[in-house]
Enzyme design. Structure first.
Site, PDB file in Angstrom:
ATOM      1  N   GLY A 239       0.755  -1.245   0.000  1.00 50.89           N
ATOM      2  CA  GLY A 239       0.000   0.000   0.000  1.00 50.89           C
ATOM      3  C   GLY A 239       0.779   1.286   0.000  1.00 50.89           C
ATOM      4  N   GLU A 275       3.848  -6.718   1.632  1.00 48.88           N
ATOM      5  CA  GLU A 275       3.360  -7.099   0.302  1.00 48.88           C
ATOM      6  C   GLU A 275       3.286  -5.889  -0.632  1.00 48.88           C
ATOM      7  OE1 GLU A 275      -0.546  -8.345   1.412  1.00 48.88           O
ATOM      8  OE2 GLU A 275       0.102 -10.268   2.230  1.00 48.88           O
ATOM      9  N   PRO A 276       4.387  -5.200  -0.856  1.00 47.07           N
ATOM     10  CA  PRO A 276       4.301  -4.025  -1.732  1.00 47.07           C
ATOM     11  C   PRO A 276       4.183  -4.419  -3.202  1.00 47.07           C
ATOM     12  CG  PRO A 276       6.575  -4.383  -1.063  1.00 47.07           C
ATOM     13  CD  PRO A 276       5.757  -5.449  -0.377  1.00 47.07           C
ATOM     14  N   GLY A 277       3.335  -3.726  -3.937  1.00 47.66           N
ATOM     15  CA  GLY A 277       3.214  -3.939  -5.376  1.00 47.66           C
ATOM     16  C   GLY A 277       3.532  -2.648  -6.114  1.00 47.66           C
ATOM     17  N   ARG A 314      -6.211   3.270 -15.740  1.00 50.69           N
ATOM     18  CA  ARG A 314      -6.206   4.022 -14.479  1.00 50.69           C
ATOM     19  C   ARG A 314      -6.832   5.408 -14.578  1.00 50.69           C
ATOM     20  NH1 ARG A 314      -2.367   5.422 -12.020  1.00 50.69           N
ATOM     21  NH2 ARG A 314      -3.139   5.009  -9.937  1.00 50.69           N
ATOM     22  N   TYR A 318      -9.936   5.495 -12.133  1.00 50.24           N
ATOM     23  CA  TYR A 318      -9.695   6.166 -10.852  1.00 50.24           C
ATOM     24  C   TYR A 318      -9.495   7.675 -11.008  1.00 50.24           C
ATOM     25  CZ  TYR A 318      -7.990   1.374  -9.830  1.00 50.24           C
ATOM     26  OH  TYR A 318      -7.833   0.021  -9.698  1.00 50.24           O
ATOM     27  N   CYS A 346     -14.173   4.495 -28.619  1.00 53.00           N
ATOM     28  CA  CYS A 346     -15.444   5.211 -28.755  1.00 53.00           C
ATOM     29  C   CYS A 346     -16.102   5.422 -27.402  1.00 53.00           C
ATOM     30  CB  CYS A 346     -16.363   4.434 -29.679  1.00 53.00           C
ATOM     31  SG  CYS A 346     -15.516   3.942 -31.173  1.00 53.00           S
ATOM     32  N   GLU A 347     -15.433   6.093 -26.493  1.00 55.46           N
ATOM     33  CA  GLU A 347     -15.998   6.446 -25.196  1.00 55.46           C
ATOM     34  C   GLU A 347     -15.338   7.737 -24.758  1.00 55.46           C
ATOM     35  OE1 GLU A 347     -16.444   3.935 -21.936  1.00 55.46           O
ATOM     36  OE2 GLU A 347     -16.724   2.104 -23.108  1.00 55.46           O
ATOM     37  N   TYR A 375      -0.446  -1.838 -12.146  1.00 56.39           N
ATOM     38  CA  TYR A 375      -1.870  -1.761 -12.480  1.00 56.39           C
ATOM     39  C   TYR A 375      -2.056  -1.148 -13.873  1.00 56.39           C
ATOM     40  CZ  TYR A 375      -1.793  -2.741  -7.545  1.00 56.39           C
ATOM     41  OH  TYR A 375      -1.505  -3.314  -6.328  1.00 56.39           O
TER      42      TYR A 375
HETATM   43  C1  LIG Z   1      -3.318  -4.957  -3.694  1.00 54.69           C
HETATM   44  C2  LIG Z   1      -2.739  -5.638  -2.514  1.00 54.69           C
HETATM   45  C3  LIG Z   1      -1.388  -5.420  -2.185  1.00 54.69           C
HETATM   46  C4  LIG Z   1      -0.502  -4.470  -2.926  1.00 54.69           C
HETATM   47  O1  LIG Z   1      -0.848  -3.134  -2.768  1.00 54.69           O
HETATM   48  P1  LIG Z   1       0.095  -1.981  -3.391  1.00 54.69           P
HETATM   49  O2  LIG Z   1      -0.658  -0.745  -3.151  1.00 54.69           O
HETATM   50  O3  LIG Z   1       0.268  -2.286  -4.823  1.00 54.69           O
HETATM   51  O4  LIG Z   1       1.377  -2.027  -2.640  1.00 54.69           O
HETATM   52  C5  LIG Z   1      -0.874  -6.130  -1.121  1.00 54.69           C
HETATM   53  N1  LIG Z   1      -1.631  -6.996  -0.411  1.00 54.69           N
HETATM   54  C6  LIG Z   1      -2.925  -7.219  -0.697  1.00 54.69           C
HETATM   55  C7  LIG Z   1      -3.697  -8.191   0.108  1.00 54.69           C
HETATM   56  C8  LIG Z   1      -3.526  -6.543  -1.759  1.00 54.69           C
HETATM   57  O5  LIG Z   1      -4.807  -6.752  -2.039  1.00 54.69           O
END
Ligand SMILES: *Cc1c(COP(=O)(O)O)cnc(C)c1O
Length: 422
Positions: A239, A275-277, A314, A318, A346-347, A375
Site C-alpha cells: 500500500g 506485500e508491496p506492489g 487508471r 480512478y 469510442c468512449e 496496475y
Molecule cells: C493490492 C494488494 C497489495 C498491494 O498493494 P500496493 O498498493 O500495490 O502495494 C498487497 N496486499 C494485498 C492483500 C492486496 O490486495
C-alpha cells in the site's frame, strides 16, 4: 528515482532509447526497467534489515513471469490472490515456501491446487473461508499455516476504490472478532495459526494510517498470545504510495515505512512480511505511445494517441494522473500548449488527461506515460478489438519482448462459431 531519463535528447529506459523500442516492437507498448524494479525491492528489503523478514511482491501490480523471475532471483517472495497468479509465480521459479496466498474469495479448487504444490501461508479473510480451507486441507491430509486478515477500521485516506481497511469494506474480519475467530481456528483440523495479516489499502501517501493499523495489530498480538496462539509472523500488507506527478510532494520512502514498522511491532520478535506492489513496479514502467493526430477542436486541442483506455485504464477508472512526456526532449523554454490527450476508443472516458501542458507535438511523435508499471498492463483488455498491449523489459543496454503483441489472427481465432451457425 527511476531509470527513465533523457540522454542525448532522447528519453531512455536505462541504456536503451525508447525510440528504438518503438521502431522494433511498435506502439503502444509497456517498457519496464529492471534496475528500477530491483532498486525498489531492495529499498524495502533494507528497510526491514533490522529483523527477520520477507518482502512478498504483490503479483497483481505487474504479473509478467519475467518480472517475477527478476524479483524472485533477488530474493523476493510473492503475494498472490488467485490460482493464476500462484501459477505465474511457480512458472517464474519461486519456491512454494516464498508464496503467500491472499484474497477475499478463494475457491476450493484454488485451495486444493495451492495445498498440493505447497505454500508459505494462506491469509484467511472470513469465517466461511476458514471452515472451507479446514475441510480441503483435511481431505488432503495436510496442515497449512494460516493468518487471519483483520480489518483494523482505520481510514487509509486514499481513493475510495482502493481503500480496504475501513469496517465497511469487504476485506478481512473486524478486529473486534479476532479473538473468537482465532479460538475457532484452533479447534479446526488442517489449520495451524502462524500469525496475523493486515492490509489497509493502496496508494497511501501518509504513514499515520499504517502506524495506527500496526499498533492495533501489536495489541492484538499480545492478546492472542495470552490466549495461547503462536503468533510468529506479521503480514503487514502493501500500500505504500508513489509520486505520480513530479510536481507533488514526495510520499514517504520505504526506509521511513520500515522505521514505523519497527517502532510499532519490532518489540514482538515476529518475522515481518510486507506485500508491496505499486511502489516496486509503478515507477519502473512506462507506456510508450505514438501520436496519431493533432486535432483542433472548439476551444481545445486534442492529441489522439495510439494507446487507449483498454491499454491503461487508471485515468478512466480512478481519475488517475500520469505525467506524460515527449520521447524527444523538448528544447529548454519550448512553448507549452494545453491538450486533451485521448485514445481512439469510442468512449468519452477514453481520456488520459485534460488541458495538459505539452511542448509542441506533431503526428508521429512518440510520447511516454510515466509511472505506468503497476496496475497498467495487468488491467489491459482487448476492448474495441485492439490486440493486447505488449510488454518489454530493459536491463542495461539489453531489451527483450516479455509478452508479444498478438496478431489480429491470433486475437480473432480464439473465438469459435458454434456448429449450428456454420
Ligand atoms: C493490492 C494488494 C497489495 C498491494 O498493494 P500496493 O498498493 O500495490 O502495494 C498487497 N496486499 C494485498 C492483500 C492486496 O490486495
Amino acid at each position: 528515482m527511476d531509470h527513465f531519463l533523457y540522454r542525448d535528447g532522447i528519453l531512455h529506459a536505462e541504456d536503451v532509447p525508447l525510440s528504438e523500442i518503438a521502431r522494433t516492437v511498435g506502439t503502444p507498448a509497456y517498457v519496464y526497467s529492471a534496475a528500477t524494479l530491483l532498486r525498489h525491492f531492495r529499498l524495502f528489503d533494507e528497510a526491514l534489515a533490522w529483523g527477520p523478514h520477507l518482502v512478498c511482491y504483490a503479483v497483481k501490480a505487474a504479473s509478467n513471469v519475467a518480472i517475477l523471475k527478476l524479483l524472485g532471483d533477488a530474493g523476493a517472495g510473492m503475494d498472490v490472490v488467485s490460482e493464476g497468479e500462484y501459477r505465474r509465480a511457480r512458472a517464474a521459479g519461486i519456491p512454494p515456501d516464498r508464496i503467500v496466498f491472499s484474497g477475499v474469495g478463494k475457491t476450493a479448487a484454488e485451495m486444493r491446487h495451492v495445498l498440493r504444490e505447497g505454500v508459505r501461508q494462506i491469509n484467511l479473510e472470513s469465517e466461511p473461508e476458514m471452515r472451507l480451507l479446514s475441510r480441503v486441507a483435511s481431505e488432503l491430509g495436510v496442515e497449512v499455516p494460516v493468518t487471519v486478515r483483520v480489518n483494523p477500521d482505520v481510514d487509509a485516506r486514499t481513493h475510495e476504490k482502493i481503500a480496504t481497511g475501513k469496517s465497511d469494506n469487504k476485506f478481512g474480519i473486524p478486529i473486534s472478532r479476532a479473538r473468537a475467530v482465532y479460538a475457532e481456528i484452533a479447534t479446526l483440523p488442517g489449520l495451524r495459526v502462524i500469525g496475523i495479516d493486515v492490509h489497509i489499502g493502496s496508494q497511501l501517501t501518509d504513514l499515520e494510517p499504517f502506524r495506527l493499523a500496526y499498533r492495533k495489530v501489536a495489541d492484538l498480538t499480545e492478546v492472542l498470545r495470552a490466549d495461547g496462539h503462536a503468533i510468529e509472523r506479521l503480514d503487514l500488507g502493501g500500500g505504500l504510495g508513489i509520486p505520480y506527478a513530479r510536481s507533488n510532494l514526495a510520499p514517504p520512502v520505504p526506509l521511513e515505512y520500515g522505521r514505523v514498522i519497527r517502532e510499532e511491532v519490532g518489540h514482538l520478535g515476529c518475522e515481518i512480511e510486507i506485500e508491496p506492489g505499486r511502489l516496486i513496479a509503478g515507477n519502473a514502467g512506462i507506456l510508450l505511445t505514438e501520436t496519431i493526430f493533432v486535432k483542433h477542436g472548439e476551444g481545445r486541442d486534442f492529441l489522439i494517441v495510439d494507446a487507449a483506455m483498454n491499454d491503461l485504464i487508471r485515468p478512466a477508472m480512478y481519475g488517475a494522473h500520469h505525467d506524460i512526456v515527449p520521447v524527444i526532449e523538448p528544447a529548454p523554454g519550448a512553448d507549452q500548449q494545453a491538450f486533451d490527450i485521448v485514445g481512439p476508443i469510442c468512449e468519452t472516458g477514453d481520456t488520459f488527461a485534460k488541458a495538459r501542458h505539452m511542448p509542441p507535438v506533431a503526428p508521429g511523435d512518440l510520447i511516454a506515460f510515466r509511472s505506468a508499471g503497476a496496475y497498467g498492463a495487468v488491467m489491459a483488455s482487448e476492448y474495441n478489438s485492439r490486440p493486447l498491449v505488449p510488454e518489454v523489459l530493459v536491463q542495461g543496454d539489453q531489451y527483450a519482448v516479455i509478452r508479444p503483441r498478438p496478431t489480429f489472427d491470433e486475437m480473432i481465432s480464439r473465438d469459435m462459431v458454434p456448429h449450428w451457425l456454420e
